[in-house]
Design an enzyme around this catalytic site. Sequence first.
Site, mmCIF file in Angstrom:
data_model
loop_
_atom_site.group_PDB
_atom_site.id
_atom_site.type_symbol
_atom_site.label_atom_id
_atom_site.label_comp_id
_atom_site.label_asym_id
_atom_site.label_seq_id
_atom_site.Cartn_x
_atom_site.Cartn_y
_atom_site.Cartn_z
ATOM 1 C CE LYS A 20 46.648 -35.353 -18.842
ATOM 2 N NZ LYS A 20 45.273 -34.976 -18.521
ATOM 3 C CD GLU A 30 46.708 -50.399 -22.950
ATOM 4 O OE1 GLU A 30 46.231 -50.579 -24.093
ATOM 5 O OE2 GLU A 30 46.039 -50.131 -21.968
ATOM 6 C CB CYS A 75 42.485 -50.358 -25.019
ATOM 7 S SG CYS A 75 42.939 -51.238 -23.520
ATOM 8 C CD GLU A 119 40.689 -47.805 -29.969
ATOM 9 O OE1 GLU A 119 41.394 -46.784 -30.072
ATOM 10 O OE2 GLU A 119 40.849 -48.649 -29.079
HETATM 11 P P1 NDP Z 1 43.806 -39.252 -25.653
HETATM 12 O O1 NDP Z 1 44.872 -40.133 -26.127
HETATM 13 O O2 NDP Z 1 43.658 -37.904 -26.228
HETATM 14 O O3 NDP Z 1 43.892 -39.059 -24.054
HETATM 15 C C1 NDP Z 1 44.514 -39.930 -23.139
HETATM 16 C C2 NDP Z 1 45.293 -39.118 -22.121
HETATM 17 O O4 NDP Z 1 46.358 -38.418 -22.775
HETATM 18 C C3 NDP Z 1 44.474 -38.051 -21.424
HETATM 19 O O5 NDP Z 1 44.928 -37.907 -20.090
HETATM 20 C C4 NDP Z 1 44.814 -36.811 -22.233
HETATM 21 O O6 NDP Z 1 44.613 -35.594 -21.555
HETATM 22 C C5 NDP Z 1 46.274 -37.031 -22.506
HETATM 23 N N1 NDP Z 1 46.811 -36.262 -23.620
HETATM 24 C C6 NDP Z 1 46.138 -35.681 -24.645
HETATM 25 N N2 NDP Z 1 47.000 -35.013 -25.448
HETATM 26 C C7 NDP Z 1 48.236 -35.188 -24.927
HETATM 27 C C8 NDP Z 1 49.534 -34.745 -25.298
HETATM 28 N N3 NDP Z 1 49.738 -34.003 -26.380
HETATM 29 N N4 NDP Z 1 50.583 -35.110 -24.539
HETATM 30 C C9 NDP Z 1 50.414 -35.870 -23.451
HETATM 31 N N5 NDP Z 1 49.197 -36.298 -23.031
HETATM 32 C C10 NDP Z 1 48.124 -35.977 -23.771
HETATM 33 O O7 NDP Z 1 42.482 -40.006 -25.789
HETATM 34 P P2 NDP Z 1 41.045 -39.335 -25.884
HETATM 35 O O8 NDP Z 1 40.581 -39.089 -24.518
HETATM 36 O O9 NDP Z 1 41.001 -38.143 -26.761
HETATM 37 O O10 NDP Z 1 40.272 -40.493 -26.603
HETATM 38 C C11 NDP Z 1 40.381 -40.600 -28.005
HETATM 39 C C12 NDP Z 1 40.562 -41.996 -28.409
HETATM 40 O O11 NDP Z 1 41.674 -42.591 -27.715
HETATM 41 C C13 NDP Z 1 39.424 -42.926 -28.046
HETATM 42 O O12 NDP Z 1 38.377 -42.835 -28.924
HETATM 43 C C14 NDP Z 1 40.131 -44.255 -28.102
HETATM 44 O O13 NDP Z 1 40.246 -44.650 -29.420
HETATM 45 C C15 NDP Z 1 41.495 -43.962 -27.570
HETATM 46 N N6 NDP Z 1 41.644 -44.311 -26.161
HETATM 47 C C16 NDP Z 1 42.245 -45.483 -25.860
HETATM 48 C C17 NDP Z 1 42.377 -45.862 -24.557
HETATM 49 C C18 NDP Z 1 43.005 -47.138 -24.194
HETATM 50 O O14 NDP Z 1 42.728 -47.661 -23.111
HETATM 51 N N7 NDP Z 1 43.895 -47.669 -25.005
HETATM 52 C C19 NDP Z 1 41.868 -45.052 -23.469
HETATM 53 C C20 NDP Z 1 41.291 -43.798 -23.881
HETATM 54 C C21 NDP Z 1 41.205 -43.459 -25.194
HETATM 55 P P3 NDP Z 1 43.203 -34.821 -21.536
HETATM 56 O O15 NDP Z 1 42.224 -35.634 -22.260
HETATM 57 O O16 NDP Z 1 42.946 -34.682 -20.103
HETATM 58 O O17 NDP Z 1 43.446 -33.477 -22.185
#
Ligand code: NDP
Length: 494
Positions: free
Chosen positions: A180, A255, A289, A390
């Site tokens: 996904k 991660e 990250c 963060e």
């Molecule tokens: P999320 O954790 O919300 O999103 C990451 C992935 O998880 C996306 O594919 C998202 O789907 C999916 N997701 C969201 N909700 C669920 C759920 N309930 N169950 C399973 N999967 C889910 O990150 P955000 O995009 O909202 O970013 C917010 C914050 O996350 C950032 O500001 C940063 O702090 C952190 N982040 C960290 C990353 C890293 O590399 N460690 C990468 C990205 C974000 P979708 O968004 O498509 O609905």
Amino acid sequence: MTVSTKVRELKNYINGKWTTSTNKDLNKVINPATQEVIATAPRATKEETERAIQIAKETFESGVWSDLTAQERAQYLYKVADKIDERFEEIVELEVTNNGKIKAEAEFDIGDAADCFRYYAALIKAPSGEVYNVPEPMQTMVVKEPVGVAGLVVPWNLPFLMSVWKLAPALAAGNTVVLKPAELTPVTAMILFEIFEEVGIPKGVANLVMGKGSVVGQTLAESNDVDAISFTGSTEVGRGIMRAAAGNLKKISLELGGKSPNVIFADADMETAVDYALFGIYFGAGQVCSAGSRILVEESIHDEFVEKMVERAKQIKVGPGLDEDSQVGAMVSQSQLETVLNYIDIGVKEGATLACGGNRLTKGALKNGFFIEPTLFTNVTSDMRIVQEEIFGPVAVIQKFKGEKDAIELANDTDYGLAGAVFSSDGAKALRVIKKIRAGITWINAYHPTYNETPWGGYKQSGIGHSLGIYGLEDFQEVKQININLEVEPTGWF
Ligand code: NDP
């Protein structure tokens, strides 16, 4: 090469077929540098996600992939890598257009992704398992086997590379998968699955399901038919995934976020330290990250360091990713832009000094994009939200420390433990300090280099499990012991 400007119609790839969704609510995917719609993507329903999981399960059980020899699976992965090389420029351009990052970063990501497939193709053919000496006339072997169906949920910051970090080891190990992508950045995932189809990976082995995290991601995390879930994203969602995964005790790999310390001692080479501090926080516009978002500087060089860093930060050219002059690209979305600007506001209200940046950039070609100036805060204290939380944008805080003990205490004063670095010309001191930093990815006199060969994962609230290296493969493998009796005769117990 210039990719077509037409709006792409993205599709799911389930059981070897390109499909749309019964849900007519399409996701409009934009270019964050301009806000133009560049693609539409399906938002799969729970039922469609469950069907993809069933297909992956049946395909796993059929043995069409898991029963291949390691050499046969590796051949597919080498072909995937070659096709990524062939379509390199197209993928780079699409990644830039969808994510907002600069071209040089996307070039690095896509090149690294091809290498990741080659690395796992080679690794799966390497010696594996162990033979044990046990206190019986018994020969005991330990072998590695695929887990089964792997659910892969990826973020938007490195869309293609994060997909590959999960797909390459999961497929090499013999699992079937459902991927996904993030709703914000699904474009290049479709290219990857076109490549899977082109090289003839059997239908049902690799399935692509686009849609909301709360629907598709949650279904993958909850399903009793998914045997392993690998997630990269926020700590908050990671917690939810861990709870959802408890139903069938699936293997989990998370991660998550970070607030990583970059510790600069007075005896460090100043130019190198300033250069890496800039790279540590502004690479990927800080949407990384492992970003070095807390820069800890020894008191005696603090003012000189700040002066030099501010001077350099002000010269950084922020702009559209495909513009060759741009050094820092856009925030991925309006929402991420607002989050970062809100944190800058919070920092000012908390009493930190805004040493440079702090504003959205809207002049000329930037007018519709989500661009933010490289930003630095000084005079911060550990209790401030901008020091603890963060931000995931081009914003760093600079803190003073006095000597080794103070540096270690400040470096570890966070719930996160993803990455960290130490700059010093005293090798023994640098190693002493790095060994005390509670984080999984560290550097001495460098920041950010990442290798497919080495494990990537966090301590504390930065995650569980690993990507990359042998550890990244093991996250998608079960361990089985096989005991072979060398003296075949009754035990005589009863
Ligand atoms: P999320 O954790 O919300 O999103 C990451 C992935 O998880 C996306 O594919 C998202 O789907 C999916 N997701 C969201 N909700 C669920 C759920 N309930 N169950 C399973 N999967 C889910 O990150 P955000 O995009 O909202 O970013 C917010 C914050 O996350 C950032 O500001 C940063 O702090 C952190 N982040 C960290 C990353 C890293 O590399 N460690 C990468 C990205 C974000 P979708 O968004 O498509 O609905």
